[in-house]
Write a protein that holds these residues in place. Structure first.
Motif, PDB file in Angstrom:
ATOM      1  N   MET A  82     -10.917  -1.569  14.558  1.00  0.00           N
ATOM      2  CA  MET A  82      -9.838  -1.605  13.565  1.00  0.00           C
ATOM      3  C   MET A  82      -9.949  -2.907  12.779  1.00  0.00           C
ATOM      4  SD  MET A  82      -6.382  -2.635  15.759  1.00  0.00           S
ATOM      5  CE  MET A  82      -6.014  -0.923  15.971  1.00  0.00           C
ATOM      6  N   ASN A  83      -9.128  -3.024  11.743  1.00  0.00           N
ATOM      7  CA  ASN A  83      -9.058  -4.272  10.982  1.00  0.00           C
ATOM      8  C   ASN A  83      -8.839  -5.429  11.952  1.00  0.00           C
ATOM      9  OD1 ASN A  83      -7.945  -1.946   9.465  1.00  0.00           O
ATOM     10  ND2 ASN A  83      -7.882  -3.393   7.771  1.00  0.00           N
ATOM     11  N   ARG A 176       1.007  -0.040  10.259  1.00  0.00           N
ATOM     12  CA  ARG A 176       0.723  -1.351  10.828  1.00  0.00           C
ATOM     13  C   ARG A 176      -0.292  -1.215  11.953  1.00  0.00           C
ATOM     14  NH1 ARG A 176       4.632  -4.444   8.460  1.00  0.00           N
ATOM     15  NH2 ARG A 176       6.631  -3.454   8.006  1.00  0.00           N
ATOM     16  N   ASN A 177      -1.136  -2.237  12.100  1.00  0.00           N
ATOM     17  CA  ASN A 177      -2.016  -2.263  13.266  1.00  0.00           C
ATOM     18  C   ASN A 177      -1.938  -3.630  13.939  1.00  0.00           C
ATOM     19  OD1 ASN A 177      -3.887  -3.471  11.184  1.00  0.00           O
ATOM     20  ND2 ASN A 177      -5.326  -3.442  12.894  1.00  0.00           N
ATOM     21  N   MET A 192      -2.277   1.314  16.372  1.00  0.00           N
ATOM     22  CA  MET A 192      -1.941   1.507  14.962  1.00  0.00           C
ATOM     23  C   MET A 192      -0.860   2.561  14.848  1.00  0.00           C
ATOM     24  SD  MET A 192      -4.441   2.490  11.792  1.00  0.00           S
ATOM     25  CE  MET A 192      -3.743   3.089  10.246  1.00  0.00           C
ATOM     26  N   TYR A 217       0.297  -9.066  15.296  1.00  0.00           N
ATOM     27  CA  TYR A 217       0.150  -8.188  14.131  1.00  0.00           C
ATOM     28  C   TYR A 217      -1.150  -8.525  13.422  1.00  0.00           C
ATOM     29  CZ  TYR A 217       1.337  -6.225   9.505  1.00  0.00           C
ATOM     30  OH  TYR A 217       1.352  -5.534   8.319  1.00  0.00           O
ATOM     31  N   ASP A 219      -2.541  -6.216  10.475  1.00  0.00           N
ATOM     32  CA  ASP A 219      -2.473  -5.888   9.044  1.00  0.00           C
ATOM     33  C   ASP A 219      -1.533  -4.719   8.807  1.00  0.00           C
ATOM     34  OD1 ASP A 219      -3.079  -6.283   6.338  1.00  0.00           O
ATOM     35  OD2 ASP A 219      -5.197  -6.607   6.782  1.00  0.00           O
ATOM     36  N   SER A 223      -4.505  -0.903   6.908  1.00  0.00           N
ATOM     37  CA  SER A 223      -4.954  -0.709   8.284  1.00  0.00           C
ATOM     38  C   SER A 223      -5.795   0.551   8.431  1.00  0.00           C
ATOM     39  CB  SER A 223      -3.745  -0.622   9.228  1.00  0.00           C
ATOM     40  OG  SER A 223      -3.003  -1.813   9.210  1.00  0.00           O
ATOM     41  N   LYS A 224      -6.868   0.425   9.208  1.00  0.00           N
ATOM     42  CA  LYS A 224      -7.762   1.562   9.476  1.00  0.00           C
ATOM     43  C   LYS A 224      -8.194   1.519  10.932  1.00  0.00           C
ATOM     44  CE  LYS A 224     -10.430   0.439   5.938  1.00  0.00           C
ATOM     45  NZ  LYS A 224      -9.520  -0.361   5.099  1.00  0.00           N
TER      46      LYS A 224
END
Length: 250
Positions: A82-83, A176-177, A192, A217, A219, A223-224
């Motif tokens: 993830m990010n 959010r992630n 996420m 937190y 991003d 977020s991906k």
């Protein structure tokens, strides 16, 4: 008193979640207060969790597919990812960043605009077989030796307490992630939201569902998540730092 007892029961029951950790992490969908989340457990004693930013050409990988292709050339593949923290338009990290023991950006300890500057913020520190999330000023004072590190903000949960600026009924809703650490640093949860959620609800998901006393937190709307075992390979705007696991190819 009842709330403390409920939290204790959650904490006592939470270790069962860590049993799902396996090669490449184990991901599951969970519903909390009407919002669906995807959460992936990483067993730090059995898996390699790390950060990536630039490829061999000196430019950020920018996508899960580019990073996965790079790993495949070395006999590995991307497990989950993830990010890995906030970044500037040129995709350089906003805060502290360490990759393979090399510092690319110093620790930022001053208050500032946006979510990153909403103190307390924190640093995810990855060491062999262990992880920790430390408040940024405490991190700067201790100067721990991290093989990989990324700074972001705000802290979601710090020593079991929610960030003091979070509002329970806030209408600031977003994807959010984030990342949480538990079991003395042996288990890391990457999570996420699959729908809009405010900071208060996101933080309580980490604390009350995933059982992480410390969570950060990473991003928001950009977020991906990469979780191929669930058929999920999110695409979108190019990323900066990427947090994930590398597993043997094949």
């Amino acid at each position: 008193m009842l709330r403390r007892a409920a939290l204790l029961l959650l904490a006592l029951g939470a270790p069962a979640l860590a049993e799902d950790a396996g090669e490449g992490g184990q991901c599951r969908k969970m519903r909390f207060e009407g919002t669906q989340f995807t959460a992936c457990a990483v067993d730090m004693e059995r898996e390699t969790l790390r950060l990536w930013l630039d490829g061999p050409d000196g430019r950020p990988f920018g996508s899960f597919s580019a990073l996965d292709a790079h790993l495949e050339r070395g006999g590995e593949r991307l497990g989950i990812a993830m990010n890995g923290g906030m970044y500037h338009p040129d995709r350089t990290p906003v805060g502290h960043y360490v990759e393979d023991g090399q510092e690319a950006m110093r620790v930022v300890t001053s208050e500032g605009p946006g979510n990153f500057g909403l103190l307390p913020n924190g640093v995810l520190c990855l060491q062999p077989r262990r992880a920790a999330i430390l408040e940024s000023r405490a991190f700067a004072a201790q100067e721990p030796d991290c093989l990989h590190a990324t700074q972001s903000g705000p802290m979601l949960v710090l020593d079991g307490a929610l960030h003091p600026r979070f509002i329970e009924d806030s209408d600031s809703l977003n994807l959010r992630n984030g990342v949480g650490v538990r079991d003395g640093g042996r288990t890391v949860w990457l999570a996420m939201s699959d729908g809009p959620v405010n900071f208060h609800g996101f933080a309580r998901f980490f604390r009350d569902v995933l059982g992480t006393p410390d969570a950060l937190y990473l991003d928001g709307s950009v977020s991906k998540l990469y979780a191929p075992q669930m058929g999920r390979r999110d695409i979108g705007l190019p990323m900066g730092p990427i947090l994930g696991t590398a597993v043997p190819a094949g």
